[in-house]
Design an enzyme around this catalytic site. Structure first.
Site, PDB file in Angstrom:
ATOM      1  CG  ASN A  36     -53.870  -6.983  -6.821  1.00  0.00           C
ATOM      2  OD1 ASN A  36     -54.799  -7.789  -6.740  1.00  0.00           O
ATOM      3  ND2 ASN A  36     -52.932  -7.082  -7.749  1.00  0.00           N
ATOM      4  CG  ASP A  59     -49.425  -6.763  -6.604  1.00  0.00           C
ATOM      5  OD1 ASP A  59     -48.973  -7.887  -6.282  1.00  0.00           O
ATOM      6  OD2 ASP A  59     -49.703  -6.449  -7.773  1.00  0.00           O
ATOM      7  CB  ALA A 117     -53.987 -21.209  -0.687  1.00  0.00           C
ATOM      8  CE1 TYR A 148     -53.768 -20.647  -9.335  1.00  0.00           C
ATOM      9  CE2 TYR A 148     -54.280 -22.889 -10.008  1.00  0.00           C
ATOM     10  CZ  TYR A 148     -54.405 -21.852  -9.106  1.00  0.00           C
ATOM     11  OH  TYR A 148     -55.161 -22.016  -7.972  1.00  0.00           O
ATOM     12  NE  ARG A 189     -62.220 -21.638 -10.914  1.00  0.00           N
ATOM     13  CZ  ARG A 189     -61.598 -21.263  -9.802  1.00  0.00           C
ATOM     14  NH1 ARG A 189     -60.857 -22.141  -9.144  1.00  0.00           N
ATOM     15  NH2 ARG A 189     -61.722 -20.024  -9.338  1.00  0.00           N
TER      16      ARG A 189
END
Length: 319
Positions: A36, A59, A117, A148, A189
């Protein structure tokens, strides 16, 4: 399976997903990317000219579109940047729950092999180091990283439930810290932060005292591990979970020193307080994939950074 295997890659315009698309296409696959473009970039796919590739703006929180027969599903859709954990918390949680359900339903409908994943974040702030696949983790289920971390843990549980109920071929990869070209300089990160700051001439920001450790895997090594898992015989890999990452552990302070050595910059180092639930250590135990599938990373940190720096310089010049 069809004569030319067809793979769906969710998140195919993302950092890891786009490299996976390249790998599959180079091996003769027909590939459909579902993305998306929330965090994925059209530029990550612009170089592809193959007639075997299709990019669909979709999506994964919605059921998958009909794209014909499917042999493989690689479910890699999800924002993974820490800076998105608060601003896109609900989207992340649903992408890794509803999105995983839709990936597994598509896999079941087509009798397709699925690779889910997952992430080293399922280990949270680990109390064992290195982390093995049998370690259940130390996760704050109500913390800033929870949308997450916990949704990835749920996606694994859902995959196991589908595999057992429907006798499906589902494999899971737990991805440890990865870096390389096409990574967003504003990802949040540590390697993107340090490289962006060094290239701009800003001081590198270390959170805490810099003694926390990480292990960084170059993206081509990661893709090699993913493909090794997806290509393995069902008798070896179906229903299994594998850590994929680099075992070379380095402190954040040492990483800053390496980057300051590689980038021509006048940057120094500043220190700020450690964010909530930031892991003190993070290093994969890869003995399972090494012994069972004969995979190990081969790119050193310095070599990987040398390959990555030009990409960041180009991206930052264009911003």
């Amino acid at each position: 399976m069809s004569q030319r295997p067809h793979a769906i890659v969710t998140g195919g315009a993302g950092f890891v997903g786009s490299h996976l698309v390249d790998s599959l296409l180079s091996d003769g696959f027909k590939v459909t990317s579902l993305d998306n473009f929330g965090s994925g970039r059209t530029k990550n796919l612009k170089h592809i000219e193959s007639e075997r590739f299709t990019s669909i703006n979709h999506d994964v929180r919605e059921p998958f579109p009909d794209v014909g027969d499917v042999d493989y599903i690689f479910h890699f859709a999800s924002r993974a940047s820490p800076k998105d954990f608060a601003s896109h918390a609900v989207e992340i949680a649903l992408t890794n729950s509803q999105g995983t359900k839709h990936a597994l339903e598509c896999s079941r409908e087509h009798d397709a092999r699925a690779l889910i994943a997952s992430t080293s974040e399922v280990y949270g702030n680990p109390e064992e180091n290195p982390q093995t696949e049998t370690y259940n983790g130390n996760v704050n289920i109500r913390g800033l990283r929870a949308p997450y971390d916990e949704s990835k843990r749920f996606s694994e549980a859902l995959a196991v439930a589908y595999e057992k109920k429907h006798e499906m071929d589902i494999r899971t990869v737990r991805i440890f810290n990865t870096y390389g070209p096409r990574m967003d300089p504003n990802d949040g990160r540590v390697i993107p932060n340090f490289l962006s700051q060094a290239i701009r001439g800003d001081d590198l920001t270390i959170y805490g005292d810099g003694s926390q450790t990480r292990s960084f895997c170059y993206v081509s090594d990661l893709i090699g591990g993913i493909r090794t898992i997806s290509d393995a015989p069902a008798a070896v890999a179906s229903g299994e979970v594998f850590n994929v990452g680099n075992t070379q552990e380095i402190t954040i302070q040492e990483l800053a020193d390496v980057i300051l050595d590689l980038v021509d910059t006048g940057s120094g180092v500043t220190y700020q307080s450690l964010p909530q639930d930031d892991p003190e250590v993070r290093r994969p135990d890869i003995s399972k994939i090494s012994s069972e599938l004969d995979w190990e990373p081969s790119i050193s940190l310095r070599t990987g950074l040398e390959r990555t720096i030009p990409h960041f310089e180009e991206r930052l010049e264009g911003d």
